[in-house]
Motif scaffolding. Structure first.
Motif, mmCIF file in Angstrom:
data_model
loop_
_atom_site.group_PDB
_atom_site.id
_atom_site.type_symbol
_atom_site.label_atom_id
_atom_site.label_comp_id
_atom_site.label_asym_id
_atom_site.label_seq_id
_atom_site.Cartn_x
_atom_site.Cartn_y
_atom_site.Cartn_z
ATOM 1 N N LEU A 592 71.514 45.395 -13.405
ATOM 2 C CA LEU A 592 70.583 44.434 -12.832
ATOM 3 C C LEU A 592 71.209 43.050 -12.979
ATOM 4 C CD1 LEU A 592 66.748 44.326 -13.240
ATOM 5 C CD2 LEU A 592 68.080 42.226 -13.422
ATOM 6 N N ILE A 593 71.353 42.334 -11.883
ATOM 7 C CA ILE A 593 71.909 40.986 -11.903
ATOM 8 C C ILE A 593 70.756 39.997 -11.787
ATOM 9 C CG2 ILE A 593 73.471 39.358 -10.780
ATOM 10 C CD1 ILE A 593 74.989 41.812 -9.688
ATOM 11 N N LEU A 594 70.649 39.128 -12.772
ATOM 12 C CA LEU A 594 69.509 38.216 -12.883
ATOM 13 C C LEU A 594 69.988 36.774 -12.883
ATOM 14 C CD1 LEU A 594 66.486 37.575 -13.641
ATOM 15 C CD2 LEU A 594 67.179 37.904 -16.039
ATOM 16 N N HIS A 595 69.428 35.950 -12.003
ATOM 17 C CA HIS A 595 69.693 34.508 -12.084
ATOM 18 C C HIS A 595 68.536 33.707 -11.511
ATOM 19 C CE1 HIS A 595 70.747 34.434 -7.796
ATOM 20 N NE2 HIS A 595 71.750 35.273 -7.989
ATOM 21 N N GLU A 596 68.442 32.458 -11.961
ATOM 22 C CA GLU A 596 67.355 31.582 -11.534
ATOM 23 C C GLU A 596 67.562 31.059 -10.124
ATOM 24 O OE1 GLU A 596 65.521 27.250 -12.800
ATOM 25 O OE2 GLU A 596 66.185 28.599 -14.398
ATOM 26 N N ASP A 597 68.784 30.990 -9.682
ATOM 27 C CA ASP A 597 69.095 30.518 -8.337
ATOM 28 C C ASP A 597 68.396 31.398 -7.298
ATOM 29 O OD1 ASP A 597 70.230 29.108 -6.281
ATOM 30 O OD2 ASP A 597 72.274 29.835 -6.605
ATOM 31 N N THR A 598 68.244 30.872 -6.097
ATOM 32 C CA THR A 598 67.651 31.662 -5.025
ATOM 33 C C THR A 598 68.533 32.866 -4.698
ATOM 34 O OG1 THR A 598 68.674 30.161 -3.441
ATOM 35 C CG2 THR A 598 66.390 29.739 -4.020
ATOM 36 N N LEU A 599 67.929 33.857 -4.059
ATOM 37 C CA LEU A 599 68.622 35.133 -3.848
ATOM 38 C C LEU A 599 69.785 35.000 -2.871
ATOM 39 C CD1 LEU A 599 68.598 38.243 -4.389
ATOM 40 C CD2 LEU A 599 67.208 38.431 -2.308
ATOM 41 N N GLY A 604 74.692 36.258 -7.630
ATOM 42 C CA GLY A 604 74.435 37.687 -7.731
ATOM 43 C C GLY A 604 75.055 38.487 -6.603
ATOM 44 N N GLY A 605 75.104 37.911 -5.415
ATOM 45 C CA GLY A 605 75.703 38.615 -4.293
ATOM 46 C C GLY A 605 77.181 38.876 -4.519
ATOM 47 N N GLU A 606 77.894 37.888 -5.043
ATOM 48 C CA GLU A 606 79.319 38.045 -5.329
ATOM 49 C C GLU A 606 79.536 39.064 -6.445
ATOM 50 O OE1 GLU A 606 83.347 37.834 -5.430
ATOM 51 O OE2 GLU A 606 82.009 37.024 -3.891
ATOM 52 N N LEU A 607 78.708 38.994 -7.484
ATOM 53 C CA LEU A 607 78.832 39.942 -8.589
ATOM 54 C C LEU A 607 78.577 41.363 -8.113
ATOM 55 C CD1 LEU A 607 76.945 37.907 -11.336
ATOM 56 C CD2 LEU A 607 79.391 38.451 -11.338
ATOM 57 N N LEU A 629 62.800 32.938 -5.355
ATOM 58 C CA LEU A 629 62.474 33.023 -3.935
ATOM 59 C C LEU A 629 63.394 32.142 -3.096
ATOM 60 C CD1 LEU A 629 58.564 32.828 -3.974
ATOM 61 C CD2 LEU A 629 59.994 34.880 -3.762
ATOM 62 N N ASP A 630 63.606 32.525 -1.865
ATOM 63 C CA ASP A 630 64.400 31.717 -0.935
ATOM 64 C C ASP A 630 63.531 30.599 -0.356
ATOM 65 O OD1 ASP A 630 66.810 33.004 -1.272
ATOM 66 O OD2 ASP A 630 66.416 34.486 0.286
ATOM 67 N N THR A 631 63.059 29.736 -1.244
ATOM 68 C CA THR A 631 62.278 28.561 -0.850
ATOM 69 C C THR A 631 62.757 27.392 -1.705
ATOM 70 O OG1 THR A 631 60.518 28.731 -2.522
ATOM 71 C CG2 THR A 631 60.269 30.065 -0.521
ATOM 72 N N ASN A 642 55.646 31.517 -9.742
ATOM 73 C CA ASN A 642 55.792 32.558 -8.721
ATOM 74 C C ASN A 642 57.165 32.503 -8.074
ATOM 75 O OD1 ASN A 642 54.618 34.593 -6.765
ATOM 76 N ND2 ASN A 642 55.145 32.933 -5.337
ATOM 77 N N PHE A 643 57.705 31.294 -7.950
ATOM 78 C CA PHE A 643 59.038 31.105 -7.364
ATOM 79 C C PHE A 643 60.131 31.716 -8.224
ATOM 80 C CE2 PHE A 643 62.820 28.427 -7.949
ATOM 81 C CZ PHE A 643 63.428 28.504 -6.697
ATOM 82 N N LEU A 644 60.025 31.565 -9.532
ATOM 83 C CA LEU A 644 61.113 31.914 -10.439
ATOM 84 C C LEU A 644 61.349 33.425 -10.517
ATOM 85 C CD1 LEU A 644 60.398 29.393 -13.333
ATOM 86 C CD2 LEU A 644 62.395 29.409 -11.813
ATOM 87 N N ALA A 645 62.610 33.770 -10.732
ATOM 88 C CA ALA A 645 63.011 35.179 -10.822
ATOM 89 C C ALA A 645 62.299 35.910 -11.942
ATOM 90 C CB ALA A 645 64.523 35.261 -11.019
ATOM 91 N N SER A 646 61.954 35.196 -13.004
ATOM 92 C CA SER A 646 61.319 35.850 -14.154
ATOM 93 C C SER A 646 60.037 36.567 -13.774
ATOM 94 C CB SER A 646 61.036 34.818 -15.247
ATOM 95 O OG SER A 646 60.281 33.731 -14.732
#
Length: 659
Positions: A592-599, A604-607, A629-631, A642-646
Motif C-alpha cells: 500500500l503506497i500512502l501519501h498526503e499529496d493528491t492521487l 505513488g504513481g511512480e512507486l 483527493l484530486d481537489t 475528508n480531503f486527506l488520505a488518512s
C-alpha cells in the motif's frame, strides 16, 4: 559620433579596437557558415559589440559577468579559446558543456562567466548573489549582468534590482536597448521614456549612454564600477543600440522599418571607431590589415579544429553521473547517543544552528527569519548569535533570492533559503527547475543551496498554505528531495542537506512541528540522503510512505494489532532508495503506497510503476494507492479531513487485505 580618448595611450586604444573587431569578424564568418548549412543557428550581435567589449574590458578579469546570447564580445574579451568556443556552438564533446548546451547557454568559472538560460531574467539575481559574496568578504569587486530591453518586462528584472538596492550590492545591471524584443517594439514593452528611468523607483542610480560608442561605454563602465565599489550600491546602465540582424537569423527583419537600418548603419561601432583611430593617426591601413590577418588566422584555425572534433558518443553512465555534483567533504558521523527529547521544530532549529557553527560559509535567507525568527520561529535567536550578514531578512522576492543563493554558490558559499510556506515556491519555480537543478549537468557548476519547505495540510490553512507539492520536484533531475517524519531524522537529514553540494528541497510538515517529539542526539550528526528507514517490520502488508503518512500508518497499525503491518519511511524522495523498497515488497508481498499529496501525478504513481516492473514476482496482490483527493486543499476542517488520505486509509487496507 564623438570619441574622447580620456587619456588612453595608443596601445590601449589599439587593444580596444582589436577586441571590438574580433567578435565582428567571427560573426561575419558564422553567417557565411550558416548560409552554407555548416552551422545550425546563430544569434547575431552585429551592431552591439561596443557594449560587450567596453563592459568586459572595464572590469577586472576575476569579476563575474552574466552575459546573454548577443554578447559574444564578453567571451572573446575574456580570452576564451576560439576553437573551444566553436566546438561549443557545434555541440562537440570538447566544448564547454560536453555537448549538453548550445550557443551561449554555458559558463566557465576559469573565465568568470556564468552562462544564461533561455528565460533571460534569472541571470540578474545570480549577479546579486555574487555581489553579496563580495560584500561578505569585504572585497572591492563587482558583478555585472546583461539584460535586453524585452527582458526588463520580466518579474526577475524587478526582483533582482530591488534586492540589490535593498541590500546595497555592488552590481552593474546593463540593459542593451536595441528597440525590439524579438519583433515587439519597445513602445509595446514599456511606456517610460528610458529604461534607466525605472532605477529611481528602486532607490538606485540609473544612466543612459550611447551603446555604440566604445570609448563612452568603456569609460562609463569604469566609472560605474568605481561607483558600485565606493558607494556599495548597484547601478542600472541603459545602453542605446540597435540590432542589425534578426533576433536570430531565421526570424529575419521584415518587421523593422528600413530607415532604422539606414540611421543605425551610420552609427556602426566598429566602422566609426576605426575611422576615429585613423583620423587620430593611431591606425593606418597596414596596421588594420595586420590586425585583421591575425584575427582571421585565429578564426580559421578554430573552425578547422572544431570541424575536426570527433562525433559525440553517448556515455549513459557519464550522463547520469554528471547530474549531481560529487560529495567531496569528509563524511559527517552518524548519531552516537540517544540524545534528549525534542520537538520536531526544535530538532530542525538545532540542526540549522549547529550547521551554522560548523559551516562558516553558510548564509541563511528568508522572509522574516532574522529578528522575528521566521514564521514558525525556526531561526529565533539566530541573528543575535550569527549576525545579520549571515541571517538575512529578504524582500518578498522568492525568485531573486533563489537566484542569489545560486550566485553565492558560485563564489563558494552555501545558502539556505526558507520558503515561508511551500506553496510560495511557485514564484521561484523557474530558478529552481532551470537554474539550480540543471547547472551542474550543463557546465559543472554546483548549486550549494537548500530550500526549506514548510508543507502540508491538517492545520485548516486553506488552499494556498497547505499544499503538498513535493512531486513537482521529484520529476526534476539535479534536485534532491528530502522529507523527514521524525525529529531525529529531521535534524540529521538537514545537516546532511546543508553539507551536500547539490540543491536540496527540504520538506518539513507544519503539523509535525510541535505535535511530534522524540529522542534527538545532541551532537552534530548526519543521516545519509537517499536511504529509507524501516519504521516497523511486519508480514501481512507493507505501507510505503513518508512525512505525515508515517504517523498515519503507525497510528493505524497501533489500532489494528490483528494485522502485522510493515512500514517503510522513504525519508528521501529523490533519489529513491530502491533497495529498501524492494525489500519492503518482499517482506509481505502486499503493498500500500500512502501519501498526503493528491492521487493523480503524486509520487505513488511512480512507486507503483517501479514496483510493478521490478518486483512483480514478489507481489501477492495489486498495488494499492491511498492519497488525498484530486481537489485543492479546502479551508473547512471537516472538508480538509475528508480531503486527506488518512480518511481513506482503512478502506485502502481492507481492499488490499481482501486479496
Amino acid at each position: 559620433m564623438e570619441f574622447d580618448k580620456r587619456g588612453l595611450a595608443d596601445n590601449e586604444l589599439i587593444n580596444i579596437y582589436t577586441e571590438l573587431l574580433r567578435p565582428r569578424m567571427i560573426e561575419e564568418k558564422m553567417l557565411i557558415l550558416l548560409r552554407q548549412g555548416k552551422i545550425s543557428k546563430w544569434f547575431s550581435g552585429i551592431g552591439q559589440e561596443a557594449i560587450s567589449i567596453g563592459a568586459t574590458l572595464a572590469l577586472d578579469a576575476d569579476e563575474y559577468i552574466m552575459p546573454m546570447h548577443r554578447n559574444l564580445g564578453v567571451f572573446t574579451a575574456r580570452k576564451m579559446p576560439f576553437d573551444k568556443l566553436f566546438m561549443q556552438w557545434q555541440g562537440a564533446k570538447d566544448g564547454f558543456s560536453k555537448a549538453r548546451e548550445r550557443s551561449f547557454h554555458f559558463g566557465a568559472n576559469e573565465y568568470h562567466i556564468c552562462g544564461m538560460i533561455s528565460h533571460l531574467g534569472p541571470q540578474l539575481a545570480i549577479a546579486d548573489g555574487i555581489a553579496l559574496a563580495h560584500k561578505l568578504k569585504k572585497e572591492n569587486k563587482v558583478s555585472l549582468a546583461f539584460s535586453g530591453d524585452g527582458a526588463t518586462s520580466e518579474g526577475d528584472f524587478h526582483e533582482a534590482l530591488n534586492v540589490a538596492a535593498v541590500w546595497g550590492l555592488p552590481v552593474i545591471f546593463i540593459v542593451e536597448n536595441n528597440g525590439y524584443g524579438l519583433s515587439t517594439p519597445s513602445d509595446e514593452q514599456f511606456l517610460c521614456k528610458q529604461i534607466a528611468d525605472k532605477a529611481p523607483g528602486f532607490g538606485m542610480k540609473g544612466i543612459t549612454i550611447d551603446g555604440n560608442n566604445i570609448l563612452e561605454v568603456y569609460s562609463q563602465m569604469k566609472a560605474a564600477r568605481e561607483y558600485c565599489i565606493t558607494e556599495q550600491k548597484p547601478i542600472l546602465v541603459e545602453c542605446m543600440t540597435f540590432r542589425m540582424r534578426g533576433h536570430e537569423e531565421a526570424s529575419g527583419v521584415k518587421y523593422v522599418p528600413k530607415e532604422l537600418f539606414e540611421e543605425w548603419g551610420k552609427k556602426d561601432p566598429v566602422a566609426n571607431y576605426e575611422a576615429f583611430l585613423i583620423a587620430q593617426g593611431v591606425l593606418d591601413p597596414a596596421k588594420i590589415e595586420a590586425i585583421r590577418e591575425t584575427i582571421q588566422k585565429e578564426i580559421e584555425h578554430g573552425i578547422a579544429v572544431g570541424f575536426a572534433a570527433p562525433a559525440v558518443v553517448a556515455d549513459t553512465a557519464e550522463e547520469v553521473a554528471d547530474v549531481y555534483a560529487p560529495v567531496t567533504h569528509a563524511p559527517i558521523p552518524g548519531p552516537t547517543t540517544a540524545g534528549t527529547e525534542k520537538k520536531f521544530i526544535q530538532a530542525i532549529s538545532e540542526g540549522l544552528r549547529q550547521s551554522m557553527e560548523q559551516l562558516p560559509n553558510l548564509v541563511l535567507m528568508g522572509q522574516d527569519i532574522a529578528e522575528y525568527g521566521g514564521a514558525f520561529k525556526v531561526t529565533e535567536g539566530f541573528v543575535e548569535k550569527f549576525g545579520k550578514e549571515r541571517v538575512r531578512n529578504t524582500p518578498l522576492c522568492e525568485s531573486a533570492i533563489v537566484g542569489s543563493a545560486l550566485g553565492l554558490s558560485i563564489k563558494k558559499y552555501k545558502a539556505m533559503m526558507e520558503m515561508q510556506f511551500a506553496d510560495f515556491v511557485t514564484v521561484g519555480f523557474n530558478q529552481i527547475i532551470n537554474n539550480l537543478a540543471k547547472i551542474h549537468y550543463r557546465w559543472g557548476q554546483n548549486a550549494d543551496v537548500v530550500i526549506r519547505m514548510p508543507t502540508g495540510a491538517g492545520v485548516g490553512a486553506g488552499p494556498f498554505h497547505s499544499q503538498s507539492n513535493e512531486a513537482w520536484f521529484t520529476h526534476t533531475p539535479g534536485l534532491k528531495v528530502v522529507y523527514p517524519s521524525t525529529p531525529a531524522d529531521a535534524k540529521g537529514l538537514l545537516i546532511a542537506a546543508l553539507a551536500d553540494p547539490n540543491p536540496v528541497m527540504f520538506f518539513e510538515h507544519k503539523a509535525l512541528y510541535r505535535s511530534v517529539s522524540g529522542l534527538v542526539p545532541d551532537e552534530y550528526y548526519a543521516i545519509e540522503i537517499g536511504k529509507a528507514r524501516v519504521a516497523r517490520t511486519g508480514t501481512d502488508l507493507s505501507i510505503i510512505t513518508y512525512g505525515m503518512g508515517v504517523h498515519w500508518a503507525e497510528a493505524y497499525a497501533d489500532k489494528h494489532p490483528e494485522l502485522s503491518i510493515d512500514i517503510l519511511d522513504l525519508r528521501t524522495l529523490l533519489p529513491l532508495d530502491y533497495t529498501a523498497i524492494k525489500e519492503a515488497v518482499e517482506r509481505t508481498g502486499k503493498v500500500l503506497i500512502l501519501h498526503e499529496d493528491t492521487l493523480t501525478g503524486g509520487l505513488g504513481g511512480e512507486l507503483a510503476a517501479w514496483i510493478g516492473e521490478h518486483c512483480f514476482e514478489s507481489l501477492d496482490a495489486p498495488i494499492v494507492r491511498c492519497a488525498s483527493l484530486d481537489t485543492p486543499v479546502p479551508f473547512s476542517v471537516i472538508l480538509e479531513q475528508n480531503f486527506l488520505a488518512s480518511s481513506r486509509l482503512d478502506e485502502a487496507v481492507k481492499k488490499l487485505m481482501n486479496y
